[in-house]
Design a protein around this motif. Structure first.
Motif, PDB file in Angstrom:
ATOM      1  N   GLU A   1      71.538  96.346 -31.112  1.00 15.81           N
ATOM      2  CA  GLU A   1      72.999  96.307 -31.208  1.00 15.81           C
ATOM      3  C   GLU A   1      73.508  95.031 -30.547  1.00 15.81           C
ATOM      4  OE1 GLU A   1      74.755  99.426 -32.112  1.00 15.81           O
ATOM      5  OE2 GLU A   1      72.830 100.350 -32.507  1.00 15.81           O
ATOM      6  N   SER A   2      74.539  94.412 -31.134  1.00 16.76           N
ATOM      7  CA  SER A   2      75.123  93.232 -30.490  1.00 16.76           C
ATOM      8  C   SER A   2      76.623  93.187 -30.747  1.00 16.76           C
ATOM      9  CB  SER A   2      74.462  91.940 -30.989  1.00 16.76           C
ATOM     10  OG  SER A   2      74.712  91.753 -32.358  1.00 16.76           O
ATOM     11  N   PHE A   3      77.316  92.478 -29.845  1.00 12.23           N
ATOM     12  CA  PHE A   3      78.774  92.365 -29.921  1.00 12.23           C
ATOM     13  C   PHE A   3      79.193  91.038 -29.324  1.00 12.23           C
ATOM     14  CE2 PHE A   3      82.826  92.584 -27.683  1.00 12.23           C
ATOM     15  CZ  PHE A   3      83.668  92.930 -28.717  1.00 12.23           C
ATOM     16  N   ALA A   4      80.240  90.433 -29.882  1.00 17.44           N
ATOM     17  CA  ALA A   4      80.826  89.219 -29.322  1.00 17.44           C
ATOM     18  C   ALA A   4      82.344  89.377 -29.327  1.00 17.44           C
ATOM     19  CB  ALA A   4      80.433  88.004 -30.157  1.00 17.44           C
ATOM     20  N   CYS A   5      82.988  89.004 -28.229  1.00 20.25           N
ATOM     21  CA  CYS A   5      84.457  89.095 -28.147  1.00 20.25           C
ATOM     22  C   CYS A   5      85.129  88.351 -29.298  1.00 20.25           C
ATOM     23  CB  CYS A   5      84.955  88.542 -26.813  1.00 20.25           C
ATOM     24  SG  CYS A   5      84.935  89.721 -25.453  1.00 20.25           S
TER      25      CYS A   5
ATOM     26  N   CYS B   1      87.011  84.064 -26.362  1.00 19.00           N
ATOM     27  CA  CYS B   1      86.098  84.352 -25.262  1.00 19.00           C
ATOM     28  C   CYS B   1      84.677  84.195 -25.775  1.00 19.00           C
ATOM     29  CB  CYS B   1      86.343  85.792 -24.786  1.00 19.00           C
ATOM     30  SG  CYS B   1      85.161  86.373 -23.568  1.00 19.00           S
ATOM     31  N   GLY B   2      83.821  83.603 -24.969  1.00 19.00           N
ATOM     32  CA  GLY B   2      82.443  83.351 -25.384  1.00 19.00           C
ATOM     33  C   GLY B   2      81.468  84.476 -25.072  1.00 19.00           C
ATOM     34  N   PHE B   3      81.978  85.624 -24.623  1.00 13.14           N
ATOM     35  CA  PHE B   3      81.099  86.734 -24.246  1.00 13.14           C
ATOM     36  C   PHE B   3      80.332  87.279 -25.440  1.00 13.14           C
ATOM     37  CE2 PHE B   3      80.493  91.364 -23.863  1.00 13.14           C
ATOM     38  CZ  PHE B   3      79.673  91.412 -22.749  1.00 13.14           C
TER      39      PHE B   3
ATOM     40  N   ALA C   1      82.404  97.307 -21.531  1.00  9.90           N
ATOM     41  CA  ALA C   1      83.421  97.832 -20.617  1.00  9.90           C
ATOM     42  C   ALA C   1      83.427  97.040 -19.309  1.00  9.90           C
ATOM     43  CB  ALA C   1      83.179  99.315 -20.348  1.00  9.90           C
ATOM     44  N   GLU C   2      82.248  96.733 -18.788  1.00 14.94           N
ATOM     45  CA  GLU C   2      82.147  95.961 -17.546  1.00 14.94           C
ATOM     46  C   GLU C   2      82.743  94.561 -17.738  1.00 14.94           C
ATOM     47  OE1 GLU C   2      81.323  95.361 -13.596  1.00 14.94           O
ATOM     48  OE2 GLU C   2      81.119  97.241 -14.692  1.00 14.94           O
ATOM     49  N   HIS C   3      82.427  93.931 -18.874  1.00 17.73           N
ATOM     50  CA  HIS C   3      82.972  92.605 -19.182  1.00 17.73           C
ATOM     51  C   HIS C   3      84.493  92.671 -19.330  1.00 17.73           C
ATOM     52  CE1 HIS C   3      83.765  88.774 -21.069  1.00 17.73           C
ATOM     53  NE2 HIS C   3      84.336  89.423 -22.063  1.00 17.73           N
ATOM     54  N   ALA C   4      84.989  93.668 -20.050  1.00 14.10           N
ATOM     55  CA  ALA C   4      86.442  93.809 -20.263  1.00 14.10           C
ATOM     56  C   ALA C   4      87.173  93.931 -18.932  1.00 14.10           C
ATOM     57  CB  ALA C   4      86.727  95.026 -21.149  1.00 14.10           C
ATOM     58  N   LYS C   5      86.582  94.671 -18.010  1.00 14.63           N
ATOM     59  CA  LYS C   5      87.187  94.872 -16.691  1.00 14.63           C
ATOM     60  C   LYS C   5      87.223  93.559 -15.910  1.00 14.63           C
ATOM     61  CE  LYS C   5      86.133  98.731 -14.743  1.00 14.63           C
ATOM     62  NZ  LYS C   5      85.422  99.810 -14.034  1.00 14.63           N
TER      63      LYS C   5
ATOM     64  N   HIS D   1      88.738  90.310 -18.629  1.00 15.95           N
ATOM     65  CA  HIS D   1      90.024  90.489 -19.313  1.00 15.95           C
ATOM     66  C   HIS D   1      90.981  91.397 -18.541  1.00 15.95           C
ATOM     67  CE1 HIS D   1      88.351  88.307 -22.678  1.00 15.95           C
ATOM     68  NE2 HIS D   1      87.356  89.153 -22.764  1.00 15.95           N
ATOM     69  N   ASN D   2      90.608  91.747 -17.304  1.00 17.28           N
ATOM     70  CA  ASN D   2      91.450  92.598 -16.446  1.00 17.28           C
ATOM     71  C   ASN D   2      91.871  93.902 -17.128  1.00 17.28           C
ATOM     72  OD1 ASN D   2      91.459  90.751 -14.241  1.00 17.28           O
ATOM     73  ND2 ASN D   2      92.888  89.503 -15.416  1.00 17.28           N
ATOM     74  N   MET D   3      90.962  94.463 -17.922  1.00 19.98           N
ATOM     75  CA  MET D   3      91.244  95.731 -18.598  1.00 19.98           C
ATOM     76  C   MET D   3      90.568  96.850 -17.812  1.00 19.98           C
ATOM     77  SD  MET D   3      90.484  94.499 -22.507  1.00 19.98           S
ATOM     78  CE  MET D   3      91.008  95.987 -23.322  1.00 19.98           C
ATOM     79  N   SER D   4      91.370  97.712 -17.178  1.00 17.40           N
ATOM     80  CA  SER D   4      90.776  98.814 -16.414  1.00 17.40           C
ATOM     81  C   SER D   4      90.198  99.863 -17.355  1.00 17.40           C
ATOM     82  CB  SER D   4      91.803  99.437 -15.481  1.00 17.40           C
ATOM     83  OG  SER D   4      92.925  99.862 -16.205  1.00 17.40           O
ATOM     84  N   SER D   5      90.732  99.915 -18.568  1.00 14.19           N
ATOM     85  CA  SER D   5      90.174 100.782 -19.603  1.00 14.19           C
ATOM     86  C   SER D   5      90.410 100.117 -20.958  1.00 14.19           C
ATOM     87  CB  SER D   5      90.817 102.169 -19.571  1.00 14.19           C
ATOM     88  OG  SER D   5      92.187 102.067 -19.878  1.00 14.19           O
ATOM     89  N   ILE D   6      89.669 100.550 -21.941  1.00 10.73           N
ATOM     90  CA  ILE D   6      89.803  99.981 -23.286  1.00 10.73           C
ATOM     91  C   ILE D   6      90.601 100.980 -24.125  1.00 10.73           C
ATOM     92  CG2 ILE D   6      88.568  99.162 -25.336  1.00 10.73           C
ATOM     93  CD1 ILE D   6      86.184  98.489 -23.466  1.00 10.73           C
ATOM     94  N   ASP D   7      91.755 100.546 -24.636  1.00  9.26           N
ATOM     95  CA  ASP D   7      92.596 101.458 -25.414  1.00  9.26           C
ATOM     96  C   ASP D   7      91.946 101.796 -26.757  1.00  9.26           C
ATOM     97  OD1 ASP D   7      93.798  99.655 -27.640  1.00  9.26           O
ATOM     98  OD2 ASP D   7      94.149  98.511 -25.800  1.00  9.26           O
ATOM     99  N   ALA D   8      92.435 102.840 -27.388  1.00  9.84           N
ATOM    100  CA  ALA D   8      91.827 103.359 -28.613  1.00  9.84           C
ATOM    101  C   ALA D   8      91.789 102.318 -29.738  1.00  9.84           C
ATOM    102  CB  ALA D   8      92.558 104.607 -29.076  1.00  9.84           C
ATOM    103  N   ALA D   9      92.854 101.548 -29.901  1.00 11.61           N
ATOM    104  CA  ALA D   9      92.902 100.547 -30.963  1.00 11.61           C
ATOM    105  C   ALA D   9      91.849  99.461 -30.742  1.00 11.61           C
ATOM    106  CB  ALA D   9      94.287  99.925 -31.051  1.00 11.61           C
ATOM    107  N   THR D  10      91.735  98.989 -29.507  1.00 10.20           N
ATOM    108  CA  THR D  10      90.739  97.969 -29.189  1.00 10.20           C
ATOM    109  C   THR D  10      89.340  98.558 -29.320  1.00 10.20           C
ATOM    110  OG1 THR D  10      92.292  96.901 -27.697  1.00 10.20           O
ATOM    111  CG2 THR D  10      89.974  96.302 -27.444  1.00 10.20           C
TER     112      THR D  10
END
Length: 59
Positions: free
Chosen positions: A4-8, A15-17, A32-36, A39-48
């Motif tokens: 599995e792979s993902f890129a922002c 973002c180069g993540f 989730a760890e990267h988003a926190k 991107h200062n996201m304490s949680s990832i909303d449903a749409a994202t």
């Protein structure tokens, strides 16, 4: 070899993540760890979250 792979950038972030993992569960933990941290996201909303899941590439 990771399955599995993902890129922002795949969901329109300037973002180069990139992350790879053996399972979606493991990959989501990394995302989730990267988003926190980056991107200062304490949680990832449903749409994202749905964008993230749709952008995951499976090998």
């Amino acid at each position: 070899m990771p399955k599995e792979s993902f890129a922002c950038k795949d969901i329109g972030m300037s973002c180069g993540f990139k992350a790879e993992a053996q399972s979606e569960e493991e990959l989501m933990k990394k995302i989730a760890e990267h988003a926190k941290k980056a991107h200062n996201m304490s949680s990832i909303d449903a749409a994202t979250m749905s964008k993230v899941k749709a952008a995951i590439k499976r090998a």
